[in-house]
Design a protein around this motif. Structure first.
Motif, short mmCIF file in Angstrom:
data_model
loop_
_atom_site.label_atom_id
_atom_site.label_comp_id
_atom_site.label_asym_id
_atom_site.label_seq_id
_atom_site.Cartn_x
_atom_site.Cartn_y
_atom_site.Cartn_z
N GLY A 53 0.75 -1.25 0.00
CA GLY A 53 0.00 0.00 0.00
C GLY A 53 0.78 1.30 0.00
O GLY A 53 0.21 2.34 0.29
N GLY A 54 2.08 1.28 -0.29
CA GLY A 54 2.77 2.56 -0.51
C GLY A 54 3.46 3.18 0.68
O GLY A 54 4.19 2.52 1.42
N GLY A 55 3.24 4.47 0.87
CA GLY A 55 4.01 5.31 1.79
C GLY A 55 4.25 4.79 3.20
O GLY A 55 5.38 4.85 3.70
N ALA A 56 3.21 4.27 3.84
CA ALA A 56 3.38 3.83 5.23
C ALA A 56 4.38 2.67 5.28
O ALA A 56 5.20 2.56 6.20
N PHE A 57 4.34 1.83 4.26
CA PHE A 57 5.30 0.73 4.18
C PHE A 57 6.71 1.27 3.99
O PHE A 57 7.66 0.82 4.64
N VAL A 58 6.83 2.29 3.14
CA VAL A 58 8.15 2.88 2.87
C VAL A 58 8.76 3.46 4.15
O VAL A 58 9.93 3.23 4.45
N VAL A 59 7.94 4.15 4.93
CA VAL A 59 8.43 4.75 6.17
C VAL A 59 8.90 3.65 7.15
O VAL A 59 9.97 3.75 7.76
#
Ligand code: PFF
Length: 459
Positions: A53-59
């Motif tokens: 799902g994007g950003g939260a995973f990246v952080v």
């Protein structure tokens, strides 16, 4: 204090004897970053980011890199430089000088074995990348629809001869570099290949910027919605942080053993981690806009690179050139990783068995190539064979990524934190706040985090 200095000097001088050194700090950074930057960054990172799902995973992933990845990377480089040998030899020696159980050498053995097995299947996948360079350049994807591109991919997997051919080529490319040694082989290759990789990547990001969907790609990568974040995603982030930094395979021990005394371990470890992360994010920025611009979905699993992306490139202006460059990039990234995967076994053959590097590289390369046949055949002739409910390729992947790599990482952290004396690690890192912080993390935080992921993944 007197013993302190003389012990250090003793470790130092015997470790340094006849050991080839990296020509510069930059050479070491490029080689280690070359190992770290690979299929994991360009193939896996974008698709798991898509899945989770994007950003939260990246952080979350960035936090794992900083809090767990970098401390273990420092531990491995330190063990290598102080041990002055490949993973097996370094752990053996340090266990002796620190008056610890020789059983710590198990961490070296499992690392080396892990790199041996990973290389066997990594080379098969890297072979797909080379075959896609040819396919993209010859226009096989131009104007093709999803079915046609799916057929190219399944056609490749179904043909044992083709898979083995590309795998053989990739192993030959790997052996050709490693056989020449640290300076003339590894260092020379990475000083050409890594800058090339960065240029290619920037060109591809530039191309993605020309699409209408660039900002969509940026939001997808960086907009963090933490309500989306599952436990599974956190564990995947930690697991990937390990894999992408090439930890738990003894590689950074082998590479660290050629590092000069005057190079800062903490500084280089941070640089390597930053380079690795920047490449992963840039790969995301190169891929997602292209995917969105074609109305495709990013969470397409491993097929993202080998199916979704060719479809996208095949149907856009300039797609022939940029699609080809993309697979050249993937090939280069994989190559600088495969040379690092061969290195631990070669150093072990050299050091423990007195075999010349040239012979050792060919011998180890041939053995790994033979094991790679298992993976190549598991996509076709042997696709029916399964053990513990998994196909052979998946089994080797699972065994290494989910079992050997975290276990070795755990042992390395424990050895660096508890086995190695505080004096020794302070001698490597410089005594101060940085060392104190690292020491705390490597003793308590890292082992706990790795253990949690390990147990969870097994269940
Ligand atoms: N770090 C490499 C990647 O991200 O593709 C893969 C890798 C290389 C993993 C070497 C482990 C290793 F020992």
């Amino acid at each position: 204090m007197v013993t302190n200095v003389s012990q250090t000097a003793a470790v130092e001088s015997s470790a340094a004897q006849g050991r080839e050194r990296w020509g510069s700090r930059l050479a070491f950074v490029l080689a280690a970053a070359g190992s770290a930057v690979g299929l994991g960054n360009i193939w896996k990172f974008p698709y798991i980011t898509g899945e989770y799902g994007g950003g939260a995973f990246v952080v979350t992933y960035l936090a794992c890199i900083a809090l767990i990845g970098v401390p273990i990377l420092m531990a491995e480089v330190m063990i290598g430089r102080r041990g002055g040998n490949g993973p097996v030899g370094s752990l053996m020696r340090l266990a002796i000088t620190e008056r610890r159980s020789p059983l710590w050498a198990i961490a070296g053995w499992s690392g080396m074995l892990g790199s041996f097995i990973i290389l066997s299947f990594y080379s098969v996948i890297a072979g797909w990348a080379v075959s896609y360079v040819v396919a993209a350049a010859s226009g096989s994807f131009a104007g093709a629809d999803a079915d046609a591109i799916g057929a190219v991919f399944s056609g490749l997997l179904a043909s044992p001869g083709t898979l083995i051919g590309w795998h053989t080529l990739f192993m030959a490319m790997t052996v050709a570099v490693v056989a020449r040694g640290v300076r003339a082989g590894l260092e020379r290759a990475v000083t050409v290949l890594m800058p090339a990789l960065f240029v290619l990547l920037l060109v591809l990001v530039g191309y993605a910027m020309t699409t209408d969907e660039f900002s969509h790609g940026v939001t997808f990568l960086f907009a963090a919605d933490f309500s989306q974040l599952s436990t599974e995603a956190v564990l995947a982030a930690l697991g990937h942080a390990f894999f992408t930094l090439s930890l738990g395979m003894g590689i950074m021990i082998a590479y660290g053993s050629h590092l000069r005394r005057d190079t800062s371990i903490a500084g280089t470890a941070v640089t390597i981690a930053v380079m690795d992360t920047v490449v992963a994010l840039l790969a995301g920025l190169a891929i997602f806009p292209v995917v969105f611009a074609n109305g495709l979905t990013p969470g397409a699993g491993p097929g993202l690179i080998f199916q979704t992306l060719p479809l996208a490139f095949g149907n856009m202006p300039g797609g022939l050139v940029f699609g080809t460059l993309f697979f050249v990039l993937l090939t280069v990234a994989a190559w600088t990783s495969t040379i690092s995967l061969l290195e631990p076994t070669v150093e072990w053959l050299e050091e423990q068995h007195g075999i010349r590097r040239f012979t050792a590289a060919i011998g180890a390369g041939t053995a790994i190539w033979a094991l790679g046949l298992v993976s190549a055949l598991s996509f076709n002739l042997w696709s029916e064979i399964s053990l513990f409910g998994k196909g052979l390729f998946d089994l080797l992947d699972f065994l290494t990524a989910n079992i050997m790599l975290p276990l070795t990482g755990l042992l390395v952290a424990l050895f660096a934190g508890w086995g190695l004396s505080r004096r020794a690690s302070a001698d490597e890192l410089g005594d101060g706040t940085l060392h104190a912080a690292w020491h705390f993390v490597i003793r308590f935080v890292t082992p706990a985090a790795v253990l949690i992921v390990f147990v969870y993944n097994l269940l």
